[in-house]
Design a protein around this motif. Sequence first.
Motif, short mmCIF file in Angstrom:
data_model
loop_
_atom_site.label_atom_id
_atom_site.label_comp_id
_atom_site.label_asym_id
_atom_site.label_seq_id
_atom_site.Cartn_x
_atom_site.Cartn_y
_atom_site.Cartn_z
N LYS A 189 -28.42 80.03 -6.71
CA LYS A 189 -29.66 80.71 -6.32
C LYS A 189 -29.43 81.78 -5.24
O LYS A 189 -30.03 81.73 -4.15
N PRO A 190 -28.59 82.76 -5.52
CA PRO A 190 -28.36 83.79 -4.50
C PRO A 190 -29.60 84.66 -4.31
O PRO A 190 -30.37 84.86 -5.26
N ASP A 191 -29.76 85.18 -3.11
CA ASP A 191 -30.82 86.17 -2.89
C ASP A 191 -30.42 87.50 -3.51
O ASP A 191 -31.27 88.26 -3.97
N VAL A 192 -29.12 87.82 -3.44
CA VAL A 192 -28.62 89.05 -4.06
C VAL A 192 -27.26 88.77 -4.69
O VAL A 192 -26.52 87.89 -4.24
N ILE A 193 -26.95 89.55 -5.72
CA ILE A 193 -25.64 89.48 -6.37
C ILE A 193 -24.95 90.83 -6.17
O ILE A 193 -25.58 91.88 -6.33
N THR A 205 -25.66 93.34 -16.05
CA THR A 205 -26.77 94.29 -16.15
C THR A 205 -27.07 94.66 -17.59
O THR A 205 -28.14 95.17 -17.90
N GLY A 206 -26.09 94.44 -18.49
CA GLY A 206 -26.27 94.86 -19.88
C GLY A 206 -26.10 96.35 -20.06
O GLY A 206 -26.28 96.87 -21.15
N LYS A 207 -25.73 97.05 -18.96
CA LYS A 207 -25.57 98.51 -19.07
C LYS A 207 -24.12 98.84 -19.42
O LYS A 207 -23.21 98.25 -18.83
N PRO A 208 -23.91 99.79 -20.32
CA PRO A 208 -22.55 100.07 -20.77
C PRO A 208 -21.80 101.09 -19.91
O PRO A 208 -20.66 101.42 -20.20
N GLY A 216 -23.59 101.51 -6.39
CA GLY A 216 -24.44 102.15 -5.39
C GLY A 216 -25.91 102.22 -5.76
O GLY A 216 -26.67 102.94 -5.12
N LYS A 217 -26.33 101.48 -6.79
CA LYS A 217 -27.77 101.46 -7.15
C LYS A 217 -28.19 100.02 -7.34
O LYS A 217 -27.56 99.29 -8.11
N TRP A 218 -29.24 99.63 -6.66
CA TRP A 218 -29.77 98.28 -6.89
C TRP A 218 -30.45 98.23 -8.24
O TRP A 218 -31.20 99.15 -8.61
N VAL A 219 -30.19 97.18 -8.98
CA VAL A 219 -30.93 96.92 -10.22
C VAL A 219 -31.41 95.47 -10.13
O VAL A 219 -31.02 94.73 -9.22
N THR A 220 -32.27 95.09 -11.06
CA THR A 220 -32.72 93.70 -11.09
C THR A 220 -32.15 93.04 -12.32
O THR A 220 -32.28 93.56 -13.42
N THR A 221 -31.50 91.91 -12.12
CA THR A 221 -31.05 91.16 -13.29
C THR A 221 -31.90 89.91 -13.39
O THR A 221 -32.35 89.37 -12.38
N ASN A 222 -32.13 89.49 -14.60
CA ASN A 222 -32.96 88.31 -14.80
C ASN A 222 -32.11 87.19 -15.37
O ASN A 222 -31.61 87.29 -16.48
N VAL A 223 -31.93 86.16 -14.58
CA VAL A 223 -31.15 85.01 -15.05
C VAL A 223 -32.09 83.82 -15.14
O VAL A 223 -32.64 83.37 -14.13
N SER A 224 -32.30 83.36 -16.35
CA SER A 224 -33.18 82.22 -16.62
C SER A 224 -34.54 82.37 -15.95
O SER A 224 -35.01 81.46 -15.24
N LEU A 231 -26.30 94.55 -7.02
CA LEU A 231 -25.66 95.82 -6.63
C LEU A 231 -24.23 95.87 -7.16
O LEU A 231 -23.38 95.10 -6.71
N PRO A 232 -23.95 96.76 -8.10
CA PRO A 232 -22.55 96.93 -8.52
C PRO A 232 -21.80 97.78 -7.49
O PRO A 232 -22.33 98.75 -6.96
N THR A 233 -20.56 97.41 -7.23
CA THR A 233 -19.72 98.24 -6.37
C THR A 233 -18.30 98.27 -6.92
O THR A 233 -18.01 97.67 -7.95
N LEU A 234 -17.45 99.00 -6.22
CA LEU A 234 -16.07 99.17 -6.71
C LEU A 234 -15.25 97.92 -6.42
O LEU A 234 -15.43 97.26 -5.39
#
Length: 263
Positions: A189-193, A205-208, A216-224, A231-234
Amino acid sequence: MDKTQNDMTPHDAAEALRWLSEMGADEIIGESTVNRLVAPAAKATPAVARGTAAPAAAPVVVAPGASATQYQSLAEIRAALEGFDACPLKKTATKLCYADGNPQARVMLVGEVPDRDEDIQGQPFAGRAGLLLDRMLAAVGLSRSAQDRESAVFITNTVFWRPPGNRTPTEAEFQMCLPFLLRTIELQKPDVIVCLGVTSAQRLTGKPDGILKLRGKWVTTNVSGRNIPLLPTLHPAYLLRQPAHKRLAWRDMLMLRQMLDAH
Ligand code: URA
């Protein structure tokens, strides 16, 4: 006629071993040799290159029927993975590389695939990339050894065993690990990933897109059914190869800090 294993002299064998080692082979994965120049009879499951698109467009794709919902704690997931013989990677890996850090942490980091150091030590980010990761985290007041959930992180991977010779996991291997990753997210149950690198970023994210576009962009992922800021980073291993991009990773770390401070 080609020399077979049995009519090699000790000198030939030593030379063959030296050649293999120079080619980068660093472990034995079978008792007998395989002629990889002969075309396989049946087409194998296509490998998805690390860094390429996840095959499905929808976020978080789980193989039909695959589920890890029967596990009620992270310890149960770890125990299940220890006994999970269905994944071929387990047979060649030295150790399971499931998770590290504090399970109470607000921040979950999801890496890619264990490398040699992780395979030996059985924990994610145990090598040089891990040292850099620890420094990046420390710069924004986070640590995998912190006891308080505010400054702690929990670290896991997309794949839990090192592939032989660091080959790219097959799509089937990714899919075998995914239910365990998703259940880990449900239970931790993380607050952020934070996704470290393109592999976990694309899977969650399902993004290709490539990581330079995703980072560098926050997105929302839905898990269950639960929405989680992601936030994806390098990946730190990438930063070791491309140190000029550390400034981008630093920006991402500051975004993470701001998000944690704001919530
Ligand atoms: N890279 C990863 O993504 N995970 C590890 O555990 C080690 C290196």
